[in-house]
Design an enzyme around this catalytic site. Sequence first.
Site, PDB file in Angstrom:
ATOM      1  N   ARG A 291       0.856  -1.189   0.000  1.00  0.00           N
ATOM      2  CA  ARG A 291       0.000   0.000   0.000  1.00  0.00           C
ATOM      3  C   ARG A 291       0.890   1.236   0.000  1.00  0.00           C
ATOM      4  O   ARG A 291       2.089   1.142   0.256  1.00  0.00           O
ATOM      5  CB  ARG A 291      -0.885   0.017   1.251  1.00  0.00           C
ATOM      6  CG  ARG A 291      -0.056   0.224   2.510  1.00  0.00           C
ATOM      7  CD  ARG A 291      -0.865   0.317   3.795  1.00  0.00           C
ATOM      8  NE  ARG A 291      -0.033   0.735   4.904  1.00  0.00           N
ATOM      9  CZ  ARG A 291       0.760  -0.070   5.613  1.00  0.00           C
ATOM     10  NH1 ARG A 291       0.806  -1.359   5.327  1.00  0.00           N
ATOM     11  NH2 ARG A 291       1.513   0.395   6.589  1.00  0.00           N
ATOM     12  N   VAL A 294       1.776   5.967   5.241  1.00  0.00           N
ATOM     13  CA  VAL A 294       1.559   7.287   5.846  1.00  0.00           C
ATOM     14  C   VAL A 294       2.740   8.197   5.529  1.00  0.00           C
ATOM     15  O   VAL A 294       2.585   9.347   5.140  1.00  0.00           O
ATOM     16  CB  VAL A 294       1.413   7.167   7.378  1.00  0.00           C
ATOM     17  CG1 VAL A 294       1.402   8.540   8.041  1.00  0.00           C
ATOM     18  CG2 VAL A 294       0.160   6.375   7.742  1.00  0.00           C
TER      19      VAL A 294
END
Length: 447
Positions: A291, A294
């Site tokens: 993914r 952050v």
Amino acid sequence: MFEKVLIANRGEIALRIHRACKELGIHTVAVHSTADADAMHVRLADESVCIGPPPARDSYLNKAAIISAAVITGADAIHPGYGFLSENADFARMVEDHGIAFIGPTPEHIAMMGDKIEAKRAMISLGVPCVPGSDGPVTDLETALKLGKEIGYPVLIKAAGGGGGKGMRVANSASELEEAYRGARAEAGANFGNDVVYIEKYLGHPRHIEFQMLADTHGNVVHLGERDCSLQRKHQKVLEESPSPALNSAQREKMGKIVVDALKKLGYRNAGTLEFLYQDGEFYFIEMNTRLQVEHPVTEMVCGLDLVREQIRIASGAPMAFTQEDVRLQGHAIECRVNAENPETFAPSPGLIAEYHTPGGLGVRVDSGLYSGYRVPPHYDSMVAKLIVHGTSRNECLMRLRRALDEYVVGGIQTTLPLHRRLTRSQEFIDGNYDIHWLERWMGLKK
Ligand code: MV4
């Protein structure tokens, strides 16, 4: 290129994805729970769909609601952001089964890397150095004891379906192994519904260094340098930086080649991050994240690329417009995660934002959905902003970061800004000599 992208997330990352879409001329669909109706990304999106009540399981984790919103609005792609469904292979598969593009890796690779044992097996076969340990699950105590003897204590028992430190137990000797083994299996079963565990040599003072990867659907793979994410509290990252103060360019180049070759052989697609422990000059692979992370902005500030734009372009079938030789890593970047928490006790501090003033100037970036008058809901992760600063050197970056932290005003709630103001003035942090345990020691949480 896509006409319309649905952003299946909230908060700062939803706004971040919205921005990349708008700059590509793509229409955006925001989805939100009833608690997020006034969120910045909802206000700015071209369309928005309420997908349920505040609890994540009924909204941001509600696969059917999100896919229905995409079908109703005619979105041709979905970006999952991070957290929530971003590493859920079933969701990625459902999206693609509905003829909608999933902006991320293949469901197969999401599933593979979600099983930490499969991930290690894959990396070993692809020539990536891993932590010495079991070749597969450890299904009984006798095997665990045999492996403990072979590997040498201390050892770490880890959950195959884990990550983020849940279900991990250290055993310093054979006599501690039984309790560690049973405890790890019980916690893994309770947390992940999967009590499969594996065993590794425990590394006592490593740094956490991760490599950012990008791969398109035409066989091109690049790495965009590394991030040092060693400053963590209870497995929550607090501050991240790129490049790592511990690496030189030769080590970066050597490791970069290994990870690029591995993902080429794997046939990986889109963005991904390989997590390593780095100790005494050696890298040890522990996990891969399928993914966007952050902390991706520190990489963006150093390499000058918009990673979300690259993800979207890759998902639309376009080849990357650059090769590894074109990648230039310049300067230094540091990200401070700003949480709506009491800076001493870390108790959540949701509520109404009163005065709100963000720092600015050259090399200063704030990724946040906060605004004066916004109400931070109590239902979700406490991170409400990221302050990312770039400088031509680590010292310039630190000077700028301290100045930016002193300018940042968030009224009405408590935040971790005071923690960052203290941390960025600590000599050990300034010297860059820290491992994964340093922050909790510095905070007095462990000896
Ligand atoms: C380890 C380790 C030491 N030795 N594996 C923590 C959660 C997951 N990302 C893996 N983790 C660790 N695995 C071996 N063989 C220490 C940790 C660890 C850690 C790793 C990175 C950043 C912060 C950490 C905090 C505690 C433990």
